[in-house]
Enzyme design. Structure first.
Site, short mmCIF file in Angstrom:
data_model
loop_
_atom_site.label_atom_id
_atom_site.label_comp_id
_atom_site.label_asym_id
_atom_site.label_seq_id
_atom_site.Cartn_x
_atom_site.Cartn_y
_atom_site.Cartn_z
CG HIS A 63 -49.84 6.66 5.91
ND1 HIS A 63 -49.67 7.92 5.22
CD2 HIS A 63 -50.45 7.21 7.14
CE1 HIS A 63 -50.23 8.92 5.54
NE2 HIS A 63 -50.66 8.54 6.71
CG HIS A 65 -52.62 7.79 9.62
ND1 HIS A 65 -51.51 8.49 9.94
CD2 HIS A 65 -52.95 6.71 10.84
CE1 HIS A 65 -50.98 7.98 11.10
NE2 HIS A 65 -51.66 7.13 11.56
CG ASP A 67 -55.14 12.27 6.61
OD1 ASP A 67 -54.93 11.18 7.35
OD2 ASP A 67 -54.22 12.97 6.47
CG HIS A 68 -52.78 10.06 3.77
ND1 HIS A 68 -51.91 10.64 2.92
CD2 HIS A 68 -52.93 10.82 5.07
CE1 HIS A 68 -51.51 11.73 3.63
NE2 HIS A 68 -51.96 11.69 4.89
CG HIS A 141 -46.46 9.39 9.82
ND1 HIS A 141 -46.51 10.54 10.16
CD2 HIS A 141 -47.93 8.99 9.43
CE1 HIS A 141 -47.81 10.89 10.23
NE2 HIS A 141 -48.73 10.08 9.82
CG ASP A 204 -49.20 11.90 6.46
OD1 ASP A 204 -49.35 12.77 5.95
OD2 ASP A 204 -49.88 11.48 7.27
CG HIS A 262 -50.75 16.17 4.41
ND1 HIS A 262 -50.61 16.63 5.67
CD2 HIS A 262 -51.46 15.35 4.50
CE1 HIS A 262 -50.79 15.68 6.36
NE2 HIS A 262 -51.63 14.72 5.47
#
Length: 301
Positions: A63, A65, A67-68, A141, A204, A262
């Protein structure tokens, strides 16, 4: 010689720490490299881990976000700077197409490599290669998120004692493998199914059908455990898993090697994730990931 191993590039969740980089995971699968969720700093972590842009064949983003995915600009530009000669395919949720385009062209650079786009629009098989099948499953999520699963085709294991009993030896062994029978002896009489290896990547998500489907029968499951069990309500609210939940998924799915990662910055004792996973009943091989760790995919049984 074929190598199948996970190279952990980063293990932090939303906020990196002094000891944990943002997410990033490189799966070496025989001659291919599959990069999962390149967070900020992934390019440097690859350098520290001895991995190069030339090692990459696929990029799989669960996805968008930050941090990914915030490492995508640097990784893509490095692929172009190094003029990687082979095809590289990027998989990501189709609903995030605009984010992929913005990240791919976040700053100007000289484009020398065409990135093949393979957006994910639903559950199912994304690609089939001679070495593996890559499939995706929808997770739960706050934004559209997919987990990924790699399945190696089943093979055959020849049984020497049965071959000898039927007088099959030398070139005839290869012949019965190719033709399926020899002199009235079927292949099944002298061999058995060798189950292909399975790997899953789950980030997530709350508990949902997709989590269980991805984990089922895996030799290695890389799964988020952002929270400890005492903060389960927070996990549910923010769309994440606890260590105990992740472990129960692995236990119920018959996972051979569980890799937890994570982690929220609120926790300072990584050993507690292992304690809670064991308390949840998982008794297989267990790794609490840390940056730059290499984890071999378990050998076939």
């Amino acid at each position: 010689m074929s190598v199948r191993e996970l190279v952990v590039l980063g293990t932090a969740s939303q906020v990196p720490t002094r000891h944990r980089n943002h997410n990033g995971y490189l799966l070496r699968w025989d001659g291919e490299g599959i990069l999962f969720d390149p967070g900020e700093g992934t390019q440097r972590q690859m350098l520290r881990a001895g991995a190069a842009a030339h090692d990459l064949n696929r990029i799989c983003v669960t996805h968008f976000h930050g941090d990914h995915a915030l490492g995508l600009p640097g990784v893509i530009q490095r692929i172009n700077l190094d003029q990687v000669p082979h095809e590289i395919t990027a998989h990501y949720p189709k609903s995030g197409q605009r984010f992929f385009e913005r990240l791919q062209y976040a700053t100007p650079y000289r484009a020398t490599v065409f990135i093949t786009e393979g957006p994910v629009a639903g559950d199912g098989v994304l690609v089939q290669t001679p070495s593996y099948m890559l499939e995706a499953r929808r997770l739960s999520h706050s934004v559209e998120t997919y987990g990924y699963r790699i399945v190696e085709p089943d093979g055959r294991r020849m049984l020497p004692e049965r071959l000898a009993a039927h007088g099959i030896k030398g070139p005839d062994v290869g012949r019965i493998q190719r033709e399926g029978s020899l002199g009235g002896v079927p292949l099944d009489a002298v061999s058995e199914v060798r189950r292909g290896q399975r790997f899953a990547f789950v980030m997530d998500t709350r508990l949902c059908d997709g989590v269980y489907a991805l984990a089922e029968g895996c030799d290695m499951l890389v799964i988020e455990s952002t929270f400890l069990d005492e903060d389960e309500q927070l996990a549910v609210e923010h769309g994440h898993l606890t260590a105990g939940q992740a472990a129960r998924v692995a236990r119920d799915g018959g996972v051979r090697h569980l890799v937890l990662t994570h982690f929220s910055q609120r926790y300072t004792d990584p050993d507690e994730f292992e304690r809670q996973a064991r308390a949840a009943g998982y008794d297989g091989e267990l790794t609490v990931a840390h940056d730059l760790l290499r984890v071999p995919v378990p050998k076939r049984r």
